[in-house]
Design an enzyme around this catalytic site. Structure first.
Site, PDB file in Angstrom:
ATOM      1  N   ARG A  73     -25.791  61.702 110.900  1.00  0.00           N
ATOM      2  CA  ARG A  73     -25.254  62.623 109.954  1.00  0.00           C
ATOM      3  C   ARG A  73     -26.094  62.572 108.656  1.00  0.00           C
ATOM      4  NH1 ARG A  73     -18.972  61.430 108.451  1.00  0.00           N
ATOM      5  NH2 ARG A  73     -18.693  62.565 110.279  1.00  0.00           N
ATOM      6  N   ARG A 142     -19.053  58.271 100.780  1.00  0.00           N
ATOM      7  CA  ARG A 142     -19.834  59.110 101.729  1.00  0.00           C
ATOM      8  C   ARG A 142     -20.718  60.119 100.899  1.00  0.00           C
ATOM      9  NH1 ARG A 142     -17.411  58.931 106.575  1.00  0.00           N
ATOM     10  NH2 ARG A 142     -16.497  56.816 107.053  1.00  0.00           N
ATOM     11  N   LYS A 210     -13.443  53.898 104.544  1.00  0.00           N
ATOM     12  CA  LYS A 210     -14.210  55.186 103.753  1.00  0.00           C
ATOM     13  C   LYS A 210     -13.760  55.383 102.246  1.00  0.00           C
ATOM     14  CE  LYS A 210     -13.258  57.771 107.270  1.00  0.00           C
ATOM     15  NZ  LYS A 210     -13.173  58.832 107.997  1.00  0.00           N
ATOM     16  N   LYS A 212     -14.322  58.660  99.422  1.00  0.00           N
ATOM     17  CA  LYS A 212     -15.075  60.106  99.217  1.00  0.00           C
ATOM     18  C   LYS A 212     -14.975  60.736  98.043  1.00  0.00           C
ATOM     19  CE  LYS A 212     -14.384  61.263 103.893  1.00  0.00           C
ATOM     20  NZ  LYS A 212     -13.804  62.012 105.090  1.00  0.00           N
ATOM     21  N   CYS A 431     -13.116  71.548 113.181  1.00  0.00           N
ATOM     22  CA  CYS A 431     -13.852  70.410 113.241  1.00  0.00           C
ATOM     23  C   CYS A 431     -14.659  70.315 114.583  1.00  0.00           C
ATOM     24  CB  CYS A 431     -13.147  69.109 113.162  1.00  0.00           C
ATOM     25  SG  CYS A 431     -11.963  68.876 114.804  1.00  0.00           S
ATOM     26  N   CYS A 437     -16.544  64.275 119.823  1.00  0.00           N
ATOM     27  CA  CYS A 437     -15.707  63.596 119.232  1.00  0.00           C
ATOM     28  C   CYS A 437     -14.740  62.783 120.154  1.00  0.00           C
ATOM     29  CB  CYS A 437     -14.882  64.146 118.101  1.00  0.00           C
ATOM     30  SG  CYS A 437     -13.998  62.933 117.326  1.00  0.00           S
ATOM     31  N   CYS A 476      -7.330  66.712 116.286  1.00  0.00           N
ATOM     32  CA  CYS A 476      -6.517  65.477 116.038  1.00  0.00           C
ATOM     33  C   CYS A 476      -6.069  65.480 114.676  1.00  0.00           C
ATOM     34  CB  CYS A 476      -7.365  64.489 116.387  1.00  0.00           C
ATOM     35  SG  CYS A 476      -8.185  63.454 115.474  1.00  0.00           S
ATOM     36  N   CYS A 480     -10.423  66.442 109.805  1.00  0.00           N
ATOM     37  CA  CYS A 480     -11.908  66.563 109.268  1.00  0.00           C
ATOM     38  C   CYS A 480     -12.058  67.925 108.797  1.00  0.00           C
ATOM     39  CB  CYS A 480     -12.762  66.072 110.470  1.00  0.00           C
ATOM     40  SG  CYS A 480     -12.449  64.436 110.847  1.00  0.00           S
TER      41      CYS A 480
HETATM   42 FE1  SRM Z   1     -13.931  63.253 109.803  1.00  0.00          FE
HETATM   43  C1  SRM Z   1     -13.661  60.525 111.929  1.00  0.00           C
HETATM   44  C2  SRM Z   1     -16.223  64.541 111.764  1.00  0.00           C
HETATM   45  C3  SRM Z   1     -14.920  65.346 107.353  1.00  0.00           C
HETATM   46  C4  SRM Z   1     -11.131  62.332 108.020  1.00  0.00           C
HETATM   47  N1  SRM Z   1     -15.005  62.535 111.435  1.00  0.00           N
HETATM   48  C5  SRM Z   1     -14.677  61.334 112.213  1.00  0.00           C
HETATM   49  C6  SRM Z   1     -15.764  61.296 113.276  1.00  0.00           C
HETATM   50  C7  SRM Z   1     -16.835  60.411 113.048  1.00  0.00           C
HETATM   51  C8  SRM Z   1     -14.891  60.840 114.863  1.00  0.00           C
HETATM   52  C9  SRM Z   1     -14.929  59.390 114.928  1.00  0.00           C
HETATM   53  O1  SRM Z   1     -14.656  58.500 114.152  1.00  0.00           O
HETATM   54  O2  SRM Z   1     -15.286  58.835 116.042  1.00  0.00           O
HETATM   55  C10 SRM Z   1     -16.070  62.781 113.553  1.00  0.00           C
HETATM   56  C11 SRM Z   1     -17.284  63.070 114.323  1.00  0.00           C
HETATM   57  C12 SRM Z   1     -17.021  64.223 115.201  1.00  0.00           C
HETATM   58  C13 SRM Z   1     -18.205  64.719 115.752  1.00  0.00           C
HETATM   59  O3  SRM Z   1     -18.414  64.909 117.125  1.00  0.00           O
HETATM   60  O4  SRM Z   1     -19.143  65.266 115.040  1.00  0.00           O
HETATM   61  C14 SRM Z   1     -15.687  63.222 112.344  1.00  0.00           C
HETATM   62  N2  SRM Z   1     -15.247  64.608 109.659  1.00  0.00           N
HETATM   63  C15 SRM Z   1     -16.113  65.091 110.639  1.00  0.00           C
HETATM   64  C16 SRM Z   1     -17.015  66.439 110.305  1.00  0.00           C
HETATM   65  C17 SRM Z   1     -18.152  66.383 111.055  1.00  0.00           C
HETATM   66  C18 SRM Z   1     -15.930  67.415 110.423  1.00  0.00           C
HETATM   67  C19 SRM Z   1     -16.363  68.814 110.256  1.00  0.00           C
HETATM   68  O5  SRM Z   1     -15.760  69.700 110.713  1.00  0.00           O
HETATM   69  O6  SRM Z   1     -17.236  69.181 109.515  1.00  0.00           O
HETATM   70  C20 SRM Z   1     -16.850  66.237 108.817  1.00  0.00           C
HETATM   71  C21 SRM Z   1     -18.088  65.334 108.239  1.00  0.00           C
HETATM   72  C22 SRM Z   1     -18.207  65.207 106.761  1.00  0.00           C
HETATM   73  C23 SRM Z   1     -19.574  64.558 106.293  1.00  0.00           C
HETATM   74  O7  SRM Z   1     -20.619  65.342 106.194  1.00  0.00           O
HETATM   75  O8  SRM Z   1     -19.399  63.551 105.819  1.00  0.00           O
HETATM   76  C24 SRM Z   1     -15.709  65.351 108.548  1.00  0.00           C
HETATM   77  N3  SRM Z   1     -13.193  63.657 108.092  1.00  0.00           N
HETATM   78  C25 SRM Z   1     -13.723  64.730 107.306  1.00  0.00           C
HETATM   79  C26 SRM Z   1     -12.818  65.017 106.336  1.00  0.00           C
HETATM   80  C27 SRM Z   1     -12.817  66.280 105.320  1.00  0.00           C
HETATM   81  C28 SRM Z   1     -13.543  65.742 104.015  1.00  0.00           C
HETATM   82  O9  SRM Z   1     -13.719  64.571 103.866  1.00  0.00           O
HETATM   83  O10 SRM Z   1     -13.375  66.718 103.099  1.00  0.00           O
HETATM   84  C29 SRM Z   1     -11.624  64.116 106.475  1.00  0.00           C
HETATM   85  C30 SRM Z   1     -10.196  64.189 105.705  1.00  0.00           C
HETATM   86  C31 SRM Z   1     -10.297  63.554 104.477  1.00  0.00           C
HETATM   87  C32 SRM Z   1     -10.234  62.269 104.276  1.00  0.00           C
HETATM   88  O11 SRM Z   1     -11.156  61.774 104.557  1.00  0.00           O
HETATM   89  O12 SRM Z   1      -8.808  61.710 104.054  1.00  0.00           O
HETATM   90  C33 SRM Z   1     -11.792  63.393 107.534  1.00  0.00           C
HETATM   91  N4  SRM Z   1     -12.719  61.651 109.953  1.00  0.00           N
HETATM   92  C34 SRM Z   1     -11.385  61.509 109.165  1.00  0.00           C
HETATM   93  C35 SRM Z   1     -10.863  60.417 109.690  1.00  0.00           C
HETATM   94  C36 SRM Z   1      -9.472  59.932 109.157  1.00  0.00           C
HETATM   95  C37 SRM Z   1      -9.508  59.001 108.011  1.00  0.00           C
HETATM   96  C38 SRM Z   1      -8.351  58.306 107.447  1.00  0.00           C
HETATM   97  O13 SRM Z   1      -8.129  57.958 106.360  1.00  0.00           O
HETATM   98  O14 SRM Z   1      -7.466  58.074 108.260  1.00  0.00           O
HETATM   99  C39 SRM Z   1     -11.395  60.000 110.879  1.00  0.00           C
HETATM  100  C40 SRM Z   1     -11.012  58.859 111.827  1.00  0.00           C
HETATM  101  C41 SRM Z   1     -11.396  57.436 110.979  1.00  0.00           C
HETATM  102  O15 SRM Z   1     -12.175  57.185 110.013  1.00  0.00           O
HETATM  103  O16 SRM Z   1     -11.256  56.370 111.712  1.00  0.00           O
HETATM  104  C42 SRM Z   1     -12.667  60.846 110.817  1.00  0.00           C
HETATM  105 FE1  SF4 Z   2     -12.478  64.186 115.798  1.00  0.00          FE
HETATM  106 FE2  SF4 Z   2     -10.018  64.642 114.840  1.00  0.00          FE
HETATM  107 FE3  SF4 Z   2     -12.271  64.728 113.169  1.00  0.00          FE
HETATM  108 FE4  SF4 Z   2     -11.616  66.640 114.708  1.00  0.00          FE
HETATM  109  S1  SF4 Z   2     -10.094  65.794 113.184  1.00  0.00           S
HETATM  110  S2  SF4 Z   2     -13.693  65.537 114.304  1.00  0.00           S
HETATM  111  S3  SF4 Z   2     -10.992  65.708 116.460  1.00  0.00           S
HETATM  112  S4  SF4 Z   2     -11.703  63.015 114.289  1.00  0.00           S
END
Ligand code: SRM
Ligand code: SF4
Length: 560
Positions: A73, A142, A210, A212, A431, A437, A476, A480
């Site tokens: 990324r 991030r 993390k 943000k 997502c 993922c 899930c 994201c």
């Molecule tokens: Fe996310 C984890 C994809 C934005 C909350 N996110 C992941 C992981 C890395 C899975 C993992 O930990 O093994 C996913 C990778 C999947 C893949 O195969 O690509 C993933 N997140 C994404 C992306 C690519 C989704 C998308 O549709 O574009 C976004 C990448 C953003 C970037 O460029 O940095 C992405 N993730 C978000 C957002 C939205 C935002 O930030 O605006 C959220 C919700 C906001 C937040 O952070 O509260 C988000 N991602 C999570 C979480 C839950 C964090 C938490 O506080 O509980 C995880 C799980 C974790 O961190 O353990 C996670």
């Molecule tokens: Fe993976 Fe859940 Fe984030 Fe979708 S919402 S990319 S399933 S961690």
């Protein structure tokens, strides 16, 4: 045993890793250099995240064996790339990844499907085009988001610069990234500078989780600013950018069945003038560093500190760290989120083109070769490329004379500028989920487009033909694609089953609510039919679906 601040509970494993190797080098360099290995150790997997890399396996192939691959990324503040940087990413995707580029919900690019032998080459290629992936993942700040649409505010350029400054100021200082990915060597942990390395901002153990950051310029809330740990809301007075309102403690991740975890909208806690920006951003991060929970990663985000200690406590802690008072927040109002599509004039008289990218995936498919078209446009006309927080793309700074040529190339590749996607599609996000993922419980990116088609059919049936409803899906509950802010949110519960959330608003300032749990794929339309029929009949003039849910449905069914 290492204890937490209060001396009672054990630190999480990730904390112990950071204490052991604060340079974040792990054993990555050595494993990278060993062609016999197809993957890294679990612990190195945690360090890799700080370098912007996720170790994954192809979940479609799990039945036979684990096929390891990597997601990379970028760190692209505000989502802005030059044409040559875009071309470098395009070429890396073709040579070392799965021939697609995935625009993320935070204005970055992800490569999927890189095998270990290609990982170093991708990282070098990104460095060669003057971008990096440092801190794109991990317990650090991030990718910083900033409004991408040049036509909507005359402060866009200033705010983008500010976003870049914050991104730069909050970068970790370890030399491991450069050593491993640029010089191609394992960082020498015995060298004096590395032996006792402590990051000047983050300390030895970085953040508990993390962090943000995002900027927004009202009335447009295209970055979903209130879902960030640190939200910076530009305040205009008498035609000048006078400073930022500070919003803290937003975040969306939660776990099914764990009431201790929940999505939260940030609190707007005050105002400060632009020259204080970096100090304030650092200060907010330091409060997270010092008070976030280091024993339980599910409870470690800044939002829980805010929720439990309150706004006044937070402001006082922040003021202690920055050494000045945070002023009273200034008035502002958000009206909408989302992107502009088609051709639009910029402030400077040139043009930009908003392009809908279905579920953020730039790819070539039969009859619609968007990836090839973008490559040709970048090569021929060299526009700036901007990635939007809704997973779309803008071609920016196009002169009058180049406009027809850009439109023509798109047309030749099956992409119409006038008719892009459907009304629902353009207001949707999904997502990646399966197959990449590791946390996905259900499909998302591969499933949402077809589901939207079915919902569109239902909408025509109940007389809502061209109505926009913001629909977001995740595989899930981590959130994201920010499903908890959507008018209709689908959150994966199990294969083919989704929790249905209803009632977000157009300005993305209101969380939606859980309406029904574990709705099976085949039942989704039956669940939505009575709601959309009633909305069609009962809505007041111009009322959106999410607002109708809040006004009518929530009164009938109070929150659980
Ligand atoms: Fe996310 C984890 C994809 C934005 C909350 N996110 C992941 C992981 C890395 C899975 C993992 O930990 O093994 C996913 C990778 C999947 C893949 O195969 O690509 C993933 N997140 C994404 C992306 C690519 C989704 C998308 O549709 O574009 C976004 C990448 C953003 C970037 O460029 O940095 C992405 N993730 C978000 C957002 C939205 C935002 O930030 O605006 C959220 C919700 C906001 C937040 O952070 O509260 C988000 N991602 C999570 C979480 C839950 C964090 C938490 O506080 O509980 C995880 C799980 C974790 O961190 O353990 C996670
Ligand atoms: Fe993976 Fe859940 Fe984030 Fe979708 S919402 S990319 S399933 S961690």
């Amino acid at each position: 045993m290492i204890m937490s601040e209060n001396g009672t509970s054990k630190l999480s494993h990730n904390e112990l890793l950071k204490i052991a190797i604060p340079t974040l080098a792990g054993n990555i360099g050595a494993t990278l250099a060993d062609p016999a290995l197809d993957r890294f150790s679990e612990d190195d997997g945690q360090f890799l995240k700080f370098h912007g890399i996720y170790q994954q396996d192809d979940r479609d192939k799990r039945k036979t064996a684990k096929f390891y691959m990597f997601m990379v990324r970028g760190r692209i503040p505000g989502g802005v790339l030059s044409a040559s940087q875009y071309l470098a990413f395009d070429s890396l995707a073709d040579r070392f990844a799965n021939q697609t580029l995935r625009i993320t919900s935070r204005q970055s690019f992800q490569f999927h499907g890189i095998v270990k032998s290609g990982l170093g080459k991708v990282m070098r290629g990104i460095n060669d085009c003057l971008l990096d992936t440092l801190a794109a993942c991990g317990d650090v700040n991030r990718n910083v988001m900033a409004p991408s649409t040049p036509a909507t505010s005359r402060f866009g350029a200033q705010v983008l610069e500010d976003a870049r400054s914050v991104s730069q100021a909050l970068l970790p200082q370890t030399k491991a990234y450069h050593a491993i990915w640029v010089e191609g060597v394992q960082l020498n942990l015995e060298a004096e500078e590395n032996k006792d390395f402590v990051d000047p901002l983050y300390g030895k153990t970085y953040l508990p989780r993390k962090f943000k950051s995002a900027f927004a310029i009202p009335p447009l809330n295209d970055t979903d600013v209130l879902t960030n740990d640190l939200g910076l809301i530009a305040i205009e007075e008498a035609g000048r950018l006078v400073g930022y309102n500070l919003a803290v403690g937003g975040g969306l991740g939660m776990s099914h069945g764990n009431k201790e975890t929940f999505p939260r909208v940030a609190d707007v806690i005050g105002f400060f003038t632009p020259e204080k920006l970096v100090e304030v951003a650092r200060g907010v991060l330091l409060v997270h560093r010092d008070f976030g929970d280091r024993t339980n990663r599910k409870h470690a985000r800044l939002k829980y500190v805010l929720e439990e200690k309150g706004v006044d406590w937070f402001r006082a802690e922040l003021e202690k760290r920055v050494g000045f008072k945070i002023e009273v927040a200034r008035p502002f109002a958000f009206a909408k989120q989302g992107d502009l599509f088609g051709w639009h004039r910029q402030e400077d008289g040139r043009w930009f083109l908003g392009l809908f990218v279905e579920t953020g995936r730039i790819k070539d498919v039969e009859g619609r070769t968007l990836k090839a078209a973008l490559r040709k446009i970048a090569e021929t006309f060299g526009p700036e490329v901007r990635l939007t927080p809704s997973q779309n793309l803008l071609l920016v700074n196009v002169g009058d004379g180049d406009r027809p040529g850009v439109t023509q190339i798109l047309k030749e590749h099956g992409v119409s500028v006038e008719t892009q996607g459907t009304v629902l599609g353009r207001a949707s996000m999904a997502c990646p989920a399966l197959p990449t993922c590791g946390l996905a419980l259900a499909e998302s990116e591969r499933y949402l487009p077809a589901l939207l088609g079915r919902i569109e059919g239902l909408m025509s049936e109940v007389g809502l033909g061209q109505e926009e409803i913001i629909v977001r899906m995740t595989g899930c509950p981590n959130g994201c694609a920010r499903p908890y802010m959507a008018e209709i949110g689908f959150v994966g519960k199990a294969p083919g089953k989704y929790n249905l959330y209803l009632g977000g608003n157009e300005a993305s300032t209101r969380l939606n609510r859980l309406h029904r749990e574990s709705v099976k794929d085949a039942e989704i339309l039956n669940e939505l039919r009575p709601l959309l029929s009633r909305y069609s009949k009962e809505r007041s003039n111009g009322e959106r679906f999410g607002d109708w849910c809040e006004r009518v449905l929530w009164k009938e069914q109070p929150a659980a």
